[in-house]
Design a protein around this motif. Sequence first.
Motif, mmCIF file in Angstrom:
data_model
loop_
_atom_site.group_PDB
_atom_site.id
_atom_site.type_symbol
_atom_site.label_atom_id
_atom_site.label_comp_id
_atom_site.label_asym_id
_atom_site.label_seq_id
_atom_site.Cartn_x
_atom_site.Cartn_y
_atom_site.Cartn_z
ATOM 1 N N HIS A 47 -2.421 3.808 6.834
ATOM 2 C CA HIS A 47 -1.766 5.032 7.290
ATOM 3 C C HIS A 47 -0.521 4.782 8.136
ATOM 4 C CE1 HIS A 47 -4.021 8.184 5.384
ATOM 5 N NE2 HIS A 47 -4.953 7.257 5.316
ATOM 6 N N ARG A 58 -4.727 6.995 1.983
ATOM 7 C CA ARG A 58 -6.062 6.883 1.403
ATOM 8 C C ARG A 58 -7.025 7.580 2.361
ATOM 9 N NH1 ARG A 58 -6.693 2.235 -2.198
ATOM 10 N NH2 ARG A 58 -8.772 3.096 -2.520
ATOM 11 N N ASP A 62 -12.762 7.746 0.660
ATOM 12 C CA ASP A 62 -12.315 6.954 -0.493
ATOM 13 C C ASP A 62 -12.352 5.466 -0.169
ATOM 14 O OD1 ASP A 62 -10.960 6.392 -3.060
ATOM 15 O OD2 ASP A 62 -9.206 5.994 -1.807
ATOM 16 N N LEU A 63 -11.943 5.100 1.032
ATOM 17 C CA LEU A 63 -11.965 3.694 1.422
ATOM 18 C C LEU A 63 -13.388 3.157 1.494
ATOM 19 C CD1 LEU A 63 -9.158 3.650 4.134
ATOM 20 C CD2 LEU A 63 -9.055 2.709 1.817
ATOM 21 N N ASN A 66 -14.713 2.668 -2.035
ATOM 22 C CA ASN A 66 -14.038 1.629 -2.813
ATOM 23 C C ASN A 66 -13.733 0.374 -2.012
ATOM 24 O OD1 ASN A 66 -13.639 3.132 -5.407
ATOM 25 N ND2 ASN A 66 -12.650 4.544 -3.991
ATOM 26 N N ARG A 86 -7.680 -2.283 -8.310
ATOM 27 C CA ARG A 86 -8.368 -1.167 -8.974
ATOM 28 C C ARG A 86 -8.346 -1.401 -10.476
ATOM 29 N NH1 ARG A 86 -7.865 5.163 -8.032
ATOM 30 N NH2 ARG A 86 -9.772 4.749 -6.911
ATOM 31 N N ARG A 96 -2.976 -2.370 -5.323
ATOM 32 C CA ARG A 96 -2.563 -1.191 -4.570
ATOM 33 C C ARG A 96 -2.924 -1.337 -3.098
ATOM 34 N NH1 ARG A 96 -5.743 3.744 -6.929
ATOM 35 N NH2 ARG A 96 -5.533 4.613 -4.872
ATOM 36 N N SER A 97 -2.379 -0.454 -2.297
ATOM 37 C CA SER A 97 -2.635 -0.441 -0.849
ATOM 38 C C SER A 97 -2.385 -1.806 -0.214
ATOM 39 C CB SER A 97 -4.065 0.036 -0.557
ATOM 40 O OG SER A 97 -4.267 1.332 -1.060
ATOM 41 N N ASP A 159 -4.052 9.068 -11.900
ATOM 42 C CA ASP A 159 -3.593 9.234 -10.526
ATOM 43 C C ASP A 159 -2.263 9.973 -10.384
ATOM 44 O OD1 ASP A 159 -5.791 7.709 -9.497
ATOM 45 O OD2 ASP A 159 -4.720 5.867 -9.997
ATOM 46 N N CYS A 163 -0.612 13.371 -7.975
ATOM 47 C CA CYS A 163 0.064 12.937 -6.752
ATOM 48 C C CYS A 163 1.104 13.963 -6.320
ATOM 49 C CB CYS A 163 0.739 11.588 -6.993
ATOM 50 S SG CYS A 163 1.630 10.962 -5.553
#
Length: 193
Positions: A47, A58, A62-63, A66, A86, A96-97, A159, A163
Motif C-alpha cells: 500500500h 491488495r 485477498d492477501l 493468497n 499468480r 505481481r505485487s 483482472d 480494474c
Amino acid sequence: MSMEIVTIAQFPVEARMKASKSKESPSSPVLRKARPGDVPALFKLIHQYAAEEVLLPRALPDLYENVWEFTVAEIDGQVAACGALRLYSEELAEIRSLCVEPQQKTSGLGRAITNQLMHEAAGLGLKRVFALTVVADFFSKMGFYPVERGALPQKVWRDCLQCEKYFRCDEVAMVFELANLRSIGQSAHSGAE
C-alpha cells in the motif's frame, strides 16, 4: 512442493556490498515463502506503492487467501521486499505485487525475488511469466520483452476488465520465456568457471 531458502552466497553482489556498508550491519537477506504472519507487513509494503499508483492495492483478505503466492526477502526478521506468482494456466503465470522497502530500493532485493519467482514458475513446468508494470526498464534488464495486453487474454478477462484503471492504464505488459532461464543460468555458470 519444497521451496529452498536462498542464502547470501546466492544473493546479488550489490546487495551484499550495501549491507556491509550499513551502520548497523544487518544480517544477510533471506528469501523464503511468505507465511500468514507476514500479511500485515505485505499489506503495508504494497500500500506504500499503491498510494503512489505504482502498484494496484491488495485487500487484506485477498492477501491472507493468497499468501502462498508470495515470496519475501527478510532482513533481521523483517519483511524488506515481496513479490507474488499468480498462476493463470498450466503454461502461464504473472509476477505481481513486486515491491521493496524504500531504503532497500537499490539493494538487489527486487531482482532476487523476481529470479526466485521465475525459478519457481520453471519448477512448476510453466512456459512463460509476465508482469504488468510501470517500471518496464527493470523487467527489460531481466530479459522480459514488451507485448500488447491483448496477448494475455487470461489476465485481461480475469483482472483488467474489473480494474478501476482499465481505461487509463499506464502499465506495460512484459513477458519472459522460461526456456531462456536455463540458457541464462548456464551462461552465467560457464562464465564463472
